[in-house]
Design a protein around this motif. Sequence first.
Motif, mmCIF file in Angstrom:
data_model
loop_
_atom_site.group_PDB
_atom_site.id
_atom_site.type_symbol
_atom_site.label_atom_id
_atom_site.label_comp_id
_atom_site.label_asym_id
_atom_site.label_seq_id
_atom_site.Cartn_x
_atom_site.Cartn_y
_atom_site.Cartn_z
ATOM 1 N N TYR A 65 -15.367 -3.081 25.066
ATOM 2 C CA TYR A 65 -14.590 -3.026 23.827
ATOM 3 C C TYR A 65 -13.103 -3.222 24.102
ATOM 4 C CZ TYR A 65 -18.403 -1.804 20.700
ATOM 5 O OH TYR A 65 -19.548 -1.851 19.945
ATOM 6 N N HIS A 66 -12.624 -2.653 25.187
ATOM 7 C CA HIS A 66 -11.217 -2.816 25.536
ATOM 8 C C HIS A 66 -10.882 -4.296 25.729
ATOM 9 C CE1 HIS A 66 -7.990 -3.022 28.717
ATOM 10 N NE2 HIS A 66 -7.383 -2.357 27.762
ATOM 11 N N GLU A 67 -11.678 -4.981 26.538
ATOM 12 C CA GLU A 67 -11.416 -6.400 26.796
ATOM 13 C C GLU A 67 -11.564 -7.227 25.526
ATOM 14 O OE1 GLU A 67 -13.079 -10.036 29.623
ATOM 15 O OE2 GLU A 67 -13.743 -7.985 29.958
ATOM 16 N N ARG A 68 -12.581 -6.932 24.759
ATOM 17 C CA ARG A 68 -12.838 -7.681 23.525
ATOM 18 C C ARG A 68 -11.700 -7.508 22.524
ATOM 19 N NH1 ARG A 68 -18.150 -6.225 19.860
ATOM 20 N NH2 ARG A 68 -17.350 -6.915 17.821
ATOM 21 N N LEU A 69 -11.243 -6.269 22.355
ATOM 22 C CA LEU A 69 -10.207 -6.021 21.349
ATOM 23 C C LEU A 69 -8.844 -6.523 21.791
ATOM 24 C CD1 LEU A 69 -11.296 -2.457 20.198
ATOM 25 C CD2 LEU A 69 -11.573 -4.618 18.953
ATOM 26 N N VAL A 70 -8.541 -6.345 23.080
ATOM 27 C CA VAL A 70 -7.254 -6.846 23.571
ATOM 28 C C VAL A 70 -7.220 -8.369 23.490
ATOM 29 C CG1 VAL A 70 -5.842 -7.105 25.652
ATOM 30 C CG2 VAL A 70 -6.747 -4.861 25.022
ATOM 31 N N SER A 71 -8.336 -9.001 23.827
ATOM 32 C CA SER A 71 -8.410 -10.455 23.733
ATOM 33 C C SER A 71 -8.284 -10.920 22.290
ATOM 34 C CB SER A 71 -9.728 -10.945 24.334
ATOM 35 O OG SER A 71 -9.856 -12.340 24.205
ATOM 36 N N ALA A 72 -8.954 -10.224 21.382
ATOM 37 C CA ALA A 72 -8.902 -10.608 19.971
ATOM 38 C C ALA A 72 -7.500 -10.480 19.404
ATOM 39 C CB ALA A 72 -9.875 -9.748 19.166
ATOM 40 N N ALA A 73 -6.727 -9.555 19.930
ATOM 41 C CA ALA A 73 -5.381 -9.325 19.404
ATOM 42 C C ALA A 73 -4.461 -10.520 19.632
ATOM 43 C CB ALA A 73 -4.776 -8.080 20.051
ATOM 44 N N THR A 74 -4.817 -11.375 20.581
ATOM 45 C CA THR A 74 -3.986 -12.561 20.856
ATOM 46 C C THR A 74 -4.355 -13.726 19.961
ATOM 47 O OG1 THR A 74 -5.497 -13.426 22.560
ATOM 48 C CG2 THR A 74 -3.807 -11.831 23.263
ATOM 49 N N ARG A 75 -5.392 -13.558 19.142
ATOM 50 C CA ARG A 75 -5.831 -14.647 18.261
ATOM 51 C C ARG A 75 -5.781 -14.142 16.826
ATOM 52 N NH1 ARG A 75 -9.683 -14.621 22.411
ATOM 53 N NH2 ARG A 75 -11.260 -13.646 21.056
ATOM 54 N N ALA A 76 -4.657 -14.383 16.207
ATOM 55 C CA ALA A 76 -4.396 -13.812 14.883
ATOM 56 C C ALA A 76 -5.351 -14.319 13.816
ATOM 57 C CB ALA A 76 -2.956 -14.104 14.470
ATOM 58 N N THR B 203 -8.556 -14.409 13.975
ATOM 59 C CA THR B 203 -9.866 -13.773 14.006
ATOM 60 C C THR B 203 -9.877 -12.491 13.189
ATOM 61 O OG1 THR B 203 -9.418 -12.445 15.976
ATOM 62 C CG2 THR B 203 -10.241 -14.689 16.320
ATOM 63 N N ALA B 204 -11.093 -12.160 12.720
ATOM 64 C CA ALA B 204 -11.232 -10.942 11.914
ATOM 65 C C ALA B 204 -10.989 -9.695 12.739
ATOM 66 C CB ALA B 204 -12.625 -10.902 11.287
ATOM 67 N N GLU B 205 -11.229 -9.779 14.066
ATOM 68 C CA GLU B 205 -11.092 -8.593 14.916
ATOM 69 C C GLU B 205 -9.674 -8.377 15.422
ATOM 70 O OE1 GLU B 205 -13.892 -8.595 18.122
ATOM 71 O OE2 GLU B 205 -15.491 -7.787 16.868
ATOM 72 N N SER B 206 -8.783 -9.318 15.152
ATOM 73 C CA SER B 206 -7.443 -9.218 15.747
ATOM 74 C C SER B 206 -6.731 -7.938 15.342
ATOM 75 C CB SER B 206 -6.604 -10.434 15.346
ATOM 76 O OG SER B 206 -6.444 -10.491 13.928
ATOM 77 N N LYS B 207 -6.962 -7.497 14.107
ATOM 78 C CA LYS B 207 -6.258 -6.290 13.659
ATOM 79 C C LYS B 207 -6.752 -5.049 14.396
ATOM 80 C CE LYS B 207 -9.371 -5.535 9.728
ATOM 81 N NZ LYS B 207 -9.439 -5.397 8.255
ATOM 82 N N PHE B 208 -8.017 -5.050 14.877
ATOM 83 C CA PHE B 208 -8.544 -3.877 15.563
ATOM 84 C C PHE B 208 -7.941 -3.713 16.956
ATOM 85 C CE2 PHE B 208 -11.839 -4.854 12.433
ATOM 86 C CZ PHE B 208 -12.047 -3.603 11.875
ATOM 87 N N GLY B 209 -7.523 -4.813 17.570
ATOM 88 C CA GLY B 209 -6.932 -4.727 18.895
ATOM 89 C C GLY B 209 -5.424 -4.793 18.900
ATOM 90 N N ALA B 210 -4.802 -4.875 17.740
ATOM 91 C CA ALA B 210 -3.350 -5.027 17.672
ATOM 92 C C ALA B 210 -2.648 -3.829 18.318
ATOM 93 C CB ALA B 210 -2.911 -5.178 16.226
ATOM 94 N N GLY B 211 -1.824 -4.103 19.319
ATOM 95 C CA GLY B 211 -1.040 -3.060 19.970
ATOM 96 C C GLY B 211 -1.792 -2.223 20.974
ATOM 97 N N LEU B 212 -3.104 -2.461 21.126
ATOM 98 C CA LEU B 212 -3.916 -1.599 21.984
ATOM 99 C C LEU B 212 -3.522 -1.708 23.453
ATOM 100 C CD1 LEU B 212 -6.315 0.394 21.952
ATOM 101 C CD2 LEU B 212 -7.818 -1.550 22.394
ATOM 102 N N ALA B 213 -3.306 -2.927 23.934
ATOM 103 C CA ALA B 213 -2.968 -3.105 25.347
ATOM 104 C C ALA B 213 -1.693 -2.359 25.707
ATOM 105 C CB ALA B 213 -2.817 -4.595 25.663
#
Length: 409
Positions: free
Chosen positions: A258-269, A271-281
Amino acid sequence: MTADRYTVISADCHAGADLLDYKPYLEKRHHDDFDAWAATYVNPHEDLLADIADRNWNSERRVAELEADGIVAEVVFPNTIPPFFPSASLMAPAPTREELDQRWAGLRAHNRWLADFCALVPGRRAGVAQILLGDVDAAVAEIHRTKEAGLTGGIMLPGAPPGSGVPELYSAAYDPIWAACADLDVPVNHHGGSASPPLGEEPAARAVFMVETTWFSHRALWHLIFGGAFRRHPSLKLVLTEQGSGWIPGVIEMLDYYHERLVSAATRAVTAESKFGAGLAESMGKGPSAVWRDNCYVGASFMRPHEVPLRDRIGLDKIMWGSDYPHDEGTTPYSREGLRIAYAGLPREEVARMAGGNAARVYGFDLPFLDAIAAKVGPTVEEIAQPLHDIPADATSPVFALGGSVRVW
């Protein structure tokens, strides 16, 4: 360990004062209220009313029974009912605002009693202090006070189950607690059974509690990881006790995913998941497996045979065996057999670490001092190396239960 015996430290034992013996440890302003409360209180726990209840506070009996069981030192979690609590504090619901002052008084009384209890056998008890989460400033003050009073077991982190009224454990509101523990080298212990929401007393509710309680206790791990507590306080130590250990490798892998998935998604605005990983890293720092490696430990009470093959994935420097004395699900008086059923055939250095060496390091026990006691009462290396073929007929610990290979969570 000595040349031929293991130095066994139980990383999971329980103690507490008899109810009325807490009164001298209360501030005098609470004495009248305590008298009124104690006069009508009915203890809900059968084991605290039986003739074995004094195992919780009878120091001489306790030392004798632990030594007979091959154990020379213990980490001491709470057990009996502190003043003004409806039940043992481990399972008690969070206090209301009106109850907070008296509940704090009860926990401080227990912590004072525990410091005296540990001092009866210097170097052999690491007492775990209790705090409440509803007043962070008071918790920080109690962490400092109990450290100075000689409680070396750290603090017991209460659960924050849904509906408890206190912030979730990932909340930045608790940062002063993590800071105090990190600065003072105070382990944060989260004990199984302390984080489940109330479910009622129906047969189904009690069964659901047994199925779910470990999962609710595990939540502290991912809350603190994703909440960034270890990024802000790199020396913070978290110990998860009496929650099993076989679940850890799979859960750490899941958290890494989940960490890798969400951090990766945060770099692709897009995607629907980008908001879940925003700022997590930035907020949590290193990934979950690195946090486990650097900051976390497991109080693997009566480690079961099916968990032992996972020891390298859990971390040989992470595992701390415990007897759960004086609970009837613990291994007493068959701790030697409990060690044999789990550790027979393993290299002696591995057994030494899991049976006592890791706990000595985490809780600051003096191993040479304890080795001298273990030379007289500790289980022999030869004895623990022998596989256990005959289960004691009156043993009550789940470590001896058949069919324990099923792992949940």
